[in-house]
Design an enzyme around this catalytic site. Structure first.
Site, short mmCIF file in Angstrom:
data_model
loop_
_atom_site.label_atom_id
_atom_site.label_comp_id
_atom_site.label_asym_id
_atom_site.label_seq_id
_atom_site.Cartn_x
_atom_site.Cartn_y
_atom_site.Cartn_z
N THR A 14 0.94 -1.33 0.10
CA THR A 14 0.04 -0.02 -0.08
C THR A 14 0.86 1.11 -0.01
OG1 THR A 14 -1.77 -1.33 1.13
CG2 THR A 14 -1.70 1.24 1.20
N THR A 90 0.98 -4.42 4.20
CA THR A 90 0.68 -4.95 5.65
C THR A 90 0.14 -6.01 5.80
OG1 THR A 90 -1.11 -3.25 5.66
CG2 THR A 90 0.78 -2.36 6.42
N ASP A 91 -0.51 -6.49 4.70
CA ASP A 91 -1.26 -7.91 4.82
C ASP A 91 -0.50 -8.80 5.52
OD1 ASP A 91 -3.24 -6.50 3.91
OD2 ASP A 91 -3.35 -7.54 1.96
#
Length: 332
Positions: A14, A90-91
């Site tokens: 992201t 960040t997943d």
């Protein structure tokens, strides 16, 4: 005093995402150099080498990518770099950071960061997270602490960090341990000592496939018997409560431990697997006596990575048990 020499490696995520003309939603577009150029204060902190390793969302990263990334970081450390910052989605930060912690044995700091908001969003958190990560990586006090995750001006140990919200910039937390430090006024303040020595696992070959099976109300455990035939080499059971599964699972688990290593983790956000309290069929005492390996304070995602890394390094069955035991006997 000379500035530290750091490498910033971007894998995407992201923090690198923008919206393209005519496209719907955001996607990775920015390079490591693009991200660094957007934060001029970084040049005051360190001499930086920027490298774009890949450009993909965190969900598309694989264990093979992280094994290769760990090797790259170690090579740069051997060449004189003082610290490394990995930028990613960040997943999967809670998983990739822990795998890097297992694979990079050097005492030099490895920092993993990202962002919850895209680069064009109002209040984008990527620049602040990147600057804070540079501050931590350049600190002499970060050495010997293993891989750390820096987000929202908090510093977390890779072994304990978890993503707790889908969108908030304060998403990341360490429920079983809390942050180990914070970034304030462009310096890092560590609030605790490393919880345990580095495992320093030798570089494995390809990590074998490890299944995670989550216990839930009314599930009869039929998936357990199918795992060997599906090509899995090991399994992690994400159990209820302190380490409990339905009684109906017990025969399947007893059979499964004869075919592969099986680790017992818990589905609760915090707390260790119990080892000596409950004694009913399907309890932690019963399961451990049947050969399941308690994960200690590791959640199922991290237990899966530790088991796969140990098996990929041809660790013995007893060696696997001893490595997991270290996460039940942490000393501050």
């Amino acid at each position: 005093m000379s500035k530290p020499k750091l490498i910033v490696v971007s894998t995407g995520g992201t923090i690198t995402m923008t919206s393209g003309q005519g496209s719907k939603g955001i996607a990775p577009t920015l390079t490591a150099a693009d991200l660094l150029n957007a934060v001029p204060q970084i040049g005051q902190q360190a001499d930086i080498e920027a490298l774009t390793f890949s450009s993909m969302p965190g969900a598309s990263l694989t264990t093979n990518h992280i094994v290769d990334l760990a090797q790259l970081i170690q090579q740069r450390f051997d060449g004189g770099i003082d610290g490394a910052i990995v930028i990613q989605g960040t997943d999967t930060i809670e998983e990739t950071s822990f795998l890097l912690d297992l694979l990079v044995a050097d005492k030099k700091p490895v920092i993993v960061t990202g962002a919850m908001r895209g680069a064009q969003a109002a209040g984008a958190d990527g620049p602040a997270n990147l600057l804070a990560s540079i501050v931590v990586a350049g600190s002499p006090h970060a050495a010997g602490r293993g891989t750390l995750v820096v987000l929202n001006d908090e510093v977390h140990a890779a072994a304990f960090i978890r993503k707790g919200h889908t969108g908030l910039t304060s998403s990341f937390m360490s429920p079983s341990a809390g942050p180990v430090g914070l970034v304030c006024e462009q310096r890092v303040l560590f609030t605790s000592s490393p919880a345990m020595p580095r495992l320093a696992i030798s570089r494995p070959g390809a990590l074998p496939d490890i299944a995670i099976v989550k216990a839930c109300l009314g599930d009869d455990g039929r998936l357990l018997g199918a795992l060997p035939g599906m090509g899995y080499a090991g399994a992690v059971i994400e159990a209820m409560g302190a380490g409990h599964v339905p009684q109906s699972w017990v025969p399947e688990l007893s059979d499964l431990v004869e075919k592969m290593p099986v680790v017992l983790a818990v589905r609760t956000p915090a707390g260790p697997v119990f080892t000596n309290t409950y004694g009913f069929p399907g309890s932690e005492i019963d399961l451990i006596n049947r050969g399941l390996i308690p994960a200690g304070l590791l959640d199922a995602l991290k237990a899966r990575l530790l088991l796969g890394t140990l098996m990929g390094s041809n660790e013995t069955a007893e060696g696997i048990r001893l490595q997991f035991k270290r996460f039940s006997n942490l000393q501050a």
